[in-house]
Design a protein around this motif. Structure first.
Motif, short mmCIF file in Angstrom:
data_model
loop_
_atom_site.label_atom_id
_atom_site.label_comp_id
_atom_site.label_asym_id
_atom_site.label_seq_id
_atom_site.Cartn_x
_atom_site.Cartn_y
_atom_site.Cartn_z
N GLN A 78 17.12 16.67 -34.70
CA GLN A 78 17.48 15.33 -34.25
C GLN A 78 17.00 15.09 -32.82
N LEU A 79 17.13 16.10 -31.97
CA LEU A 79 16.66 15.94 -30.59
C LEU A 79 15.13 15.82 -30.53
N ALA A 80 14.43 16.45 -31.46
CA ALA A 80 12.98 16.29 -31.53
C ALA A 80 12.61 14.86 -31.93
N ALA A 81 13.43 14.25 -32.78
CA ALA A 81 13.17 12.88 -33.24
C ALA A 81 13.61 11.84 -32.21
N ASN A 82 14.67 12.15 -31.47
CA ASN A 82 15.20 11.22 -30.48
C ASN A 82 15.79 12.06 -29.35
N ALA A 83 15.07 12.18 -28.26
CA ALA A 83 15.44 13.09 -27.17
C ALA A 83 16.46 12.48 -26.21
N ASN A 84 17.54 11.95 -26.79
CA ASN A 84 18.66 11.44 -26.02
C ASN A 84 19.93 11.97 -26.65
N ALA A 85 20.95 12.19 -25.82
CA ALA A 85 22.20 12.73 -26.35
C ALA A 85 23.36 12.25 -25.51
N ALA A 86 24.55 12.45 -26.08
CA ALA A 86 25.80 12.19 -25.36
C ALA A 86 26.66 13.45 -25.47
N LEU A 87 27.37 13.74 -24.39
CA LEU A 87 28.30 14.86 -24.34
C LEU A 87 29.69 14.33 -24.06
N LEU A 88 30.69 15.03 -24.59
CA LEU A 88 32.08 14.67 -24.30
C LEU A 88 32.88 15.94 -24.08
N PHE A 89 33.49 16.04 -22.91
CA PHE A 89 34.48 17.09 -22.63
C PHE A 89 35.85 16.45 -22.78
N HIS A 90 36.75 17.11 -23.51
CA HIS A 90 38.13 16.63 -23.64
C HIS A 90 39.05 17.78 -23.29
N TRP A 91 39.71 17.66 -22.15
CA TRP A 91 40.63 18.69 -21.70
C TRP A 91 42.05 18.16 -21.88
N LYS A 92 42.61 18.45 -23.06
CA LYS A 92 43.90 17.88 -23.45
C LYS A 92 45.02 18.25 -22.49
N SER A 93 45.02 19.51 -22.01
CA SER A 93 46.10 19.93 -21.12
C SER A 93 46.09 19.16 -19.80
N LEU A 94 44.93 18.66 -19.39
CA LEU A 94 44.81 17.89 -18.16
C LEU A 94 44.85 16.39 -18.40
N ARG A 95 44.77 16.02 -19.69
CA ARG A 95 44.72 14.60 -20.06
C ARG A 95 43.51 13.92 -19.41
N ARG A 96 42.37 14.62 -19.54
CA ARG A 96 41.13 14.12 -18.95
C ARG A 96 39.98 14.23 -19.95
N GLN A 97 39.00 13.33 -19.77
CA GLN A 97 37.75 13.39 -20.51
C GLN A 97 36.60 13.11 -19.55
N VAL A 98 35.44 13.67 -19.87
CA VAL A 98 34.20 13.33 -19.17
C VAL A 98 33.17 13.02 -20.23
N ARG A 99 32.55 11.85 -20.11
CA ARG A 99 31.49 11.43 -21.02
C ARG A 99 30.17 11.39 -20.27
N ILE A 100 29.12 11.95 -20.87
CA ILE A 100 27.81 12.07 -20.23
C ILE A 100 26.75 11.60 -21.22
N GLU A 101 25.81 10.79 -20.74
CA GLU A 101 24.71 10.31 -21.59
C GLU A 101 23.40 10.44 -20.83
N GLY A 102 22.34 10.83 -21.55
CA GLY A 102 21.04 10.90 -20.92
C GLY A 102 19.99 11.55 -21.79
N PRO A 103 18.77 11.59 -21.29
CA PRO A 103 17.67 12.22 -22.02
C PRO A 103 17.81 13.73 -22.03
N VAL A 104 17.16 14.35 -23.02
CA VAL A 104 17.26 15.80 -23.22
C VAL A 104 15.87 16.41 -23.18
N SER A 105 15.78 17.58 -22.56
CA SER A 105 14.53 18.35 -22.55
C SER A 105 14.88 19.82 -22.77
N THR A 106 13.87 20.61 -23.14
CA THR A 106 14.11 22.04 -23.32
C THR A 106 14.03 22.73 -21.95
N VAL A 107 14.78 23.82 -21.82
CA VAL A 107 14.73 24.60 -20.59
C VAL A 107 13.48 25.48 -20.63
#
Length: 196
Positions: free
Chosen positions: A66-95
Motif C-alpha cells: 500500500q505504501l508503494a502505491a500511495n506513499a502517505n500514511a497516518a499514525l495514531l498513538f493512544h495512551w489510555k492511562s494518560l487519556r492522551r492521543q497523538v495523530r501524525i500525518e505525512g509522506p513516507v519513505s524508506t530508511v
C-alpha cells in the motif's frame, strides 16, 4: 505560544513509557491502497526525531504494498492511562540500508529468523509450515550472525501534521494542531487550537 511539536511529543512519550503497562511505543498505522481503500494495523515505533517517525516491516507485506502505491500514511498513538492521543500525518519513505541493518542487528535472534521465515501477509496453509521454515532459517544461520533479509526494511513518516489530544471532563477536550509550513524547505511549524 508555538512549541516544537517534537519536544512536546518527547514529553508525552516519556510519560507514556512511565505509565503504560505494555507497548507504550505501539501506534496505529493507516495506509491506503492504489484505489483509495484504507487499512489500519498496530506497529511499533522504533525511532523518532525531527526527521520523523520510524517503523520496520517486511517490504512484501500488505502495508508495504500500500505504501508503494500511495506513499502517505497516518499514525495514531493512544495512551489510555494518560487519556492522551497523538495523530501524525505525512509522506513516507524508506530508511537507508545502513539504518535498517543497524536496527535489525538489535532484534532478538528469533525475531531475526522469523523475518526470514515469514512471507508476511500471504496465505499460510498450516502453522507447521511456518515453524518448519523457521527451523530451516535457524539451521541456515547456525553459528553466525543473521543478516537482514533484502525484503525487510524501515519506513520513515515525515510529519506535515501533528495533533495532540488531551481528554478533559465532559468531553471538553483540548486539541493542539501543528502544521508544517513547508516540509520540503525544512520550514517551521504553526500551531492552532481545534474545537473538541
Amino acid at each position: 505560544m508555538t512549541q516544537d511539536p517534537f519536544a512536546l511529543f518527547d514529553d508525552w512519550f516519556a510519560a507514556a513509557r512511565a505509565s503504560e503497562i505494555n507497548d507504550s511505543n505501539a501506534m496505529a498505522l493507516a495506509t491506503v491502497d492504489g484505489e483509495g481503500r484504507p487499512s489500519v494495523r498496530m506497529v511499533l515505533l522504533k525511532g523518532h526525531g525531527p526527521e520523523g517517525f520510524v517503523f520496520y516491516t517486511n517490504q512484501q507485506s500488505r502495508k508495504a504494498g500500500q505504501l508503494a502505491a500511495n506513499a502517505n500514511a497516518a499514525l495514531l498513538f493512544h495512551w489510555k492511562s494518560l487519556r492522551r492521543q497523538v495523530r501524525i500525518e505525512g509522506p513516507v519513505s524508506t530508511v537507508s540500508d545502513a539504518m535498517a541493518d543497524a536496527y535489525f542487528a538489535t532484534r532478538h535472534r528469533d525475531s531475526q529468523l522469523g523475518a526470514w521465515a515469514s512471507d508476511q501477509s500471504r496465505p499460510l496453509d498450516t502453522r507447521e509450515t511456518f515453524e518448519r521454515r523457521f527451523d530451516e532459517a535457524k539451521a541456515r544461520f547456525e553459528g553466525g550472525d543473521v543478516p537482514r533479509p533484502p525484503h525487510w526494511s524501515g519506513y520513515l513518516v515525515t510529519p506535515e501534521r501533528i495533533e495532540f489530544w488531551q481528554d478533559r471532563e465532559y468531553r471538553l477536550h483540548e486539541r493542539r494542531l501543528f502544521l508544517r509550513a513547508d516540509a520540503a524547505a525544512g520550514a517551521g511549524w504553526s500551531e492552532t487550537l481545534l474545537y473538541p
